[in-house]
Design a protein around this motif. Sequence first.
Motif, PDB file in Angstrom:
ATOM      1  N   PRO A 136       0.794  -1.242   0.000  1.00 37.57           N
ATOM      2  CA  PRO A 136       0.000   0.000   0.000  1.00 37.57           C
ATOM      3  C   PRO A 136       0.822   1.286   0.000  1.00 37.57           C
ATOM      4  CG  PRO A 136      -0.941  -1.588   1.523  1.00 37.57           C
ATOM      5  CD  PRO A 136       0.371  -2.162   1.084  1.00 37.57           C
ATOM      6  N   GLY A 137       1.924   1.329   0.757  1.00 33.26           N
ATOM      7  CA  GLY A 137       2.666   2.580   0.905  1.00 33.26           C
ATOM      8  C   GLY A 137       3.206   3.123  -0.400  1.00 33.26           C
ATOM      9  N   ARG A 138       3.992   2.327  -1.116  1.00 32.30           N
ATOM     10  CA  ARG A 138       4.569   2.781  -2.383  1.00 32.30           C
ATOM     11  C   ARG A 138       3.477   3.046  -3.415  1.00 32.30           C
ATOM     12  NH1 ARG A 138       9.406   2.454  -5.288  1.00 32.30           N
ATOM     13  NH2 ARG A 138      10.305   3.298  -3.370  1.00 32.30           N
ATOM     14  N   LEU A 139       2.424   2.235  -3.417  1.00 32.73           N
ATOM     15  CA  LEU A 139       1.346   2.461  -4.383  1.00 32.73           C
ATOM     16  C   LEU A 139       0.711   3.829  -4.179  1.00 32.73           C
ATOM     17  CD1 LEU A 139      -0.317   1.275  -6.704  1.00 32.73           C
ATOM     18  CD2 LEU A 139      -1.904   0.371  -4.987  1.00 32.73           C
ATOM     19  N   GLU A 140       0.459   4.190  -2.944  1.00 32.66           N
ATOM     20  CA  GLU A 140      -0.102   5.525  -2.674  1.00 32.66           C
ATOM     21  C   GLU A 140       0.851   6.616  -3.131  1.00 32.66           C
ATOM     22  OE1 GLU A 140      -1.527   5.819   1.509  1.00 32.66           O
ATOM     23  OE2 GLU A 140      -3.417   6.202   0.460  1.00 32.66           O
ATOM     24  N   ASP A 141       2.146   6.410  -2.924  1.00 29.21           N
ATOM     25  CA  ASP A 141       3.138   7.394  -3.373  1.00 29.21           C
ATOM     26  C   ASP A 141       3.037   7.617  -4.885  1.00 29.21           C
ATOM     27  OD1 ASP A 141       4.088   7.760  -0.840  1.00 29.21           O
ATOM     28  OD2 ASP A 141       5.900   6.555  -1.105  1.00 29.21           O
ATOM     29  N   LEU A 142       2.991   6.536  -5.648  1.00 32.82           N
ATOM     30  CA  LEU A 142       2.976   6.652  -7.109  1.00 32.82           C
ATOM     31  C   LEU A 142       1.674   7.252  -7.615  1.00 32.82           C
ATOM     32  CD1 LEU A 142       4.717   3.325  -8.230  1.00 32.82           C
ATOM     33  CD2 LEU A 142       5.716   5.573  -7.783  1.00 32.82           C
ATOM     34  N   ILE A 143       0.574   6.937  -6.929  1.00 33.28           N
ATOM     35  CA  ILE A 143      -0.694   7.582  -7.303  1.00 33.28           C
ATOM     36  C   ILE A 143      -0.620   9.076  -7.031  1.00 33.28           C
ATOM     37  CG2 ILE A 143      -3.139   7.773  -6.680  1.00 33.28           C
ATOM     38  CD1 ILE A 143      -3.117   4.749  -6.176  1.00 33.28           C
ATOM     39  N   GLY A 144      -0.067   9.442  -5.880  1.00 39.70           N
ATOM     40  CA  GLY A 144       0.074  10.859  -5.533  1.00 39.70           C
ATOM     41  C   GLY A 144       0.951  11.623  -6.503  1.00 39.70           C
ATOM     42  N   GLN A 145       1.925  10.926  -7.109  1.00 40.94           N
ATOM     43  CA  GLN A 145       2.799  11.564  -8.090  1.00 40.94           C
ATOM     44  C   GLN A 145       2.195  11.560  -9.494  1.00 40.94           C
ATOM     45  OE1 GLN A 145       6.838   9.876  -7.872  1.00 40.94           O
ATOM     46  NE2 GLN A 145       6.451   9.381  -5.713  1.00 40.94           N
ATOM     47  N   GLY A 146       1.031  10.967  -9.643  1.00 39.94           N
ATOM     48  CA  GLY A 146       0.353  10.979 -10.931  1.00 39.94           C
ATOM     49  C   GLY A 146       0.788   9.901 -11.901  1.00 39.94           C
ATOM     50  N   HIS A 147       1.466   8.852 -11.401  1.00 41.39           N
ATOM     51  CA  HIS A 147       1.962   7.811 -12.307  1.00 41.39           C
ATOM     52  C   HIS A 147       0.917   6.752 -12.638  1.00 41.39           C
ATOM     53  CE1 HIS A 147       5.927   9.484 -12.229  1.00 41.39           C
ATOM     54  NE2 HIS A 147       6.047   9.333 -10.925  1.00 41.39           N
ATOM     55  N   LEU A 148      -0.149   6.669 -11.862  1.00 44.01           N
ATOM     56  CA  LEU A 148      -1.217   5.729 -12.202  1.00 44.01           C
ATOM     57  C   LEU A 148      -2.500   6.122 -11.493  1.00 44.01           C
ATOM     58  CD1 LEU A 148      -1.124   2.324 -10.291  1.00 44.01           C
ATOM     59  CD2 LEU A 148       0.187   4.307  -9.545  1.00 44.01           C
ATOM     60  N   THR A 149      -3.601   5.605 -12.020  1.00 45.19           N
ATOM     61  CA  THR A 149      -4.902   5.737 -11.371  1.00 45.19           C
ATOM     62  C   THR A 149      -5.519   4.346 -11.279  1.00 45.19           C
ATOM     63  OG1 THR A 149      -6.126   6.044 -13.436  1.00 45.19           O
ATOM     64  CG2 THR A 149      -5.225   8.030 -12.376  1.00 45.19           C
ATOM     65  N   LEU A 150      -6.525   4.205 -10.442  1.00 42.03           N
ATOM     66  CA  LEU A 150      -7.169   2.906 -10.238  1.00 42.03           C
ATOM     67  C   LEU A 150      -8.590   2.880 -10.781  1.00 42.03           C
ATOM     68  CD1 LEU A 150      -5.987   2.133  -6.578  1.00 42.03           C
ATOM     69  CD2 LEU A 150      -4.866   1.526  -8.731  1.00 42.03           C
ATOM     70  N   ASP A 151      -8.933   3.837 -11.638  1.00 38.99           N
ATOM     71  CA  ASP A 151     -10.317   3.936 -12.103  1.00 38.99           C
ATOM     72  C   ASP A 151     -10.696   2.888 -13.138  1.00 38.99           C
ATOM     73  OD1 ASP A 151      -8.737   4.962 -14.117  1.00 38.99           O
ATOM     74  OD2 ASP A 151      -9.949   6.753 -14.458  1.00 38.99           O
ATOM     75  N   ALA A 152      -9.700   2.140 -13.662  1.00 44.16           N
ATOM     76  CA  ALA A 152     -10.000   1.095 -14.648  1.00 44.16           C
ATOM     77  C   ALA A 152      -9.892  -0.306 -14.049  1.00 44.16           C
ATOM     78  CB  ALA A 152      -9.053   1.218 -15.844  1.00 44.16           C
ATOM     79  N   VAL A 153      -9.703  -0.387 -12.741  1.00 43.69           N
ATOM     80  CA  VAL A 153      -9.520  -1.693 -12.097  1.00 43.69           C
ATOM     81  C   VAL A 153     -10.834  -2.478 -12.100  1.00 43.69           C
ATOM     82  CG1 VAL A 153      -9.080  -2.828  -9.882  1.00 43.69           C
ATOM     83  CG2 VAL A 153      -7.560  -1.004 -10.672  1.00 43.69           C
ATOM     84  N   GLN A 154     -10.794  -3.673 -12.672  1.00 44.87           N
ATOM     85  CA  GLN A 154     -11.963  -4.549 -12.717  1.00 44.87           C
ATOM     86  C   GLN A 154     -11.999  -5.542 -11.566  1.00 44.87           C
ATOM     87  OE1 GLN A 154     -12.264  -6.425 -16.621  1.00 44.87           O
ATOM     88  NE2 GLN A 154     -11.137  -4.709 -17.533  1.00 44.87           N
ATOM     89  N   VAL A 155     -10.832  -5.928 -11.079  1.00 43.85           N
ATOM     90  CA  VAL A 155     -10.729  -6.902  -9.992  1.00 43.85           C
ATOM     91  C   VAL A 155      -9.732  -6.377  -8.960  1.00 43.85           C
ATOM     92  CG1 VAL A 155     -10.233  -9.292  -9.349  1.00 43.85           C
ATOM     93  CG2 VAL A 155     -11.134  -8.785 -11.634  1.00 43.85           C
ATOM     94  N   THR A 156     -10.145  -6.336  -7.695  1.00 43.23           N
ATOM     95  CA  THR A 156      -9.278  -5.925  -6.592  1.00 43.23           C
ATOM     96  C   THR A 156      -9.189  -7.068  -5.587  1.00 43.23           C
ATOM     97  OG1 THR A 156     -10.006  -3.634  -6.832  1.00 43.23           O
ATOM     98  CG2 THR A 156      -8.862  -4.213  -4.795  1.00 43.23           C
ATOM     99  N   ILE A 157      -7.959  -7.383  -5.189  1.00 42.55           N
ATOM    100  CA  ILE A 157      -7.731  -8.500  -4.269  1.00 42.55           C
ATOM    101  C   ILE A 157      -6.909  -8.020  -3.083  1.00 42.55           C
ATOM    102  CG2 ILE A 157      -6.607 -10.750  -3.995  1.00 42.55           C
ATOM    103  CD1 ILE A 157      -7.128 -11.037  -7.115  1.00 42.55           C
TER     104      ILE A 157
END
Length: 449
Positions: A136-157
Amino acid sequence: MSTDTSFSTLGVPTTLVAALAERGITTPTPIQAATLPDALAGRDVLGRGRTGSGKTYAFLLPLVARLSAEPTSRRPGRPRALILAPTRELVGQIEESLAPLARTARLTSRVVYGGVGQGPQVSALRAGVDIVIACPGRLEDLIGQGHLTLDAVQVTILDEADHMADLGFLPAVRRLLDRTPRTGQRMLFSATLDAGIDVLTKRYLSNPVTHQADSALSPVTTMDHHVLHVTAQAHLPVLRDLTAAPGRAIVFTRTKHRAKKLARQLNESGVPAVELHGNLSQNARTRTMTAFHSGAAATLVATDIAARGIHVDDVNLVIHADPPIEHKAYVHRSGRTARAGNTGKVITMMLDEQVRDVRDLTRKAGISPTVTRVDDAHPLLAQLAPGERSFPGGYAAAPEATASGSGRRGGARPSQRSRSGSPAGATSPASGLAGCQLREQRVSVIDTR
């Protein structure tokens, strides 16, 4: 589970069944047999099963089946699936299990975690990947920097959800889940279903189907549980004798300081040992696990960061050098042995002042161990850890020490010492920064990446 149950009868696509067979996996485990039909049907699933019960393929198979059935062009920074896990090691092991399935389905994946440079992760995300496996930590960092979004995620585990709760990840997990579409499929797998997991279930899963198999709090029948009542003076000699026997052993301590100290003492006694705890950098942790996997150092001295998510085959012995505080920790530590149908022994070392605590611990864990007062000459030690004791010298983290080898001890010093032989000197792996975002008992969080 019916005797004629197979991956095919559960609805797994033929191509994925073949990919599993190539890895020697042909029979579903109880948690897989229970969850796969609902997960493959696209339902939200809440699955409980102890560590080592096969949860990984229980969520990877329906994930790959769904994405391959709905092919689409990869888009920069917009993955179609997200897997969250609490530790770097677990993220890496999920990726390893996913690889043959993803190749079959022509899907791509990327691991995302802290402690390493983010450049390669950012480049892969920019190119577009189907599946992100992340802490979770690094993923939040990269989202905050604008490198990815999660709006196209079809499956979350969510894997090891209870461990994420124990490590304080739930606020970050909730923020990440809030970024995924509510219409997507969500699967949550955990060894226990505690209050924190219940909150996630009610908020993020839609009419979930709950399946429970191989409960983490049920004793594993293939484990032999023993408590060795020792004096303070006999503690190290008994530990040294057990770890000098043939086979891999994991020794658990409560703190980083104790892990470092015991690893040093074993090395100084001629028993090659490596340490694993939150003060090690990612490179140091990788070297430690390489040495342990190869047999260069067949004893791993670890804090509770190794109790979850680290899968090592053929661990003969789990030794609680320091009894854990909580019974759940005892169960998860002990789960490092007796995996995949193998047998194993679990030993708890108990001092006089720990008698009441250990009695309460084992009662809550649902086990009835054999309790024996011993010293390092007691014949029970040879029964618990059979074989000739060897003292080849302490493990030195030299390049040749991390190469693949055979036998019990493949350390830098190949000579064998008798049980009464004089110990050799040793060095221990260097310390560094902690992992994905880990904290240990009595230690605050060290790395928030």
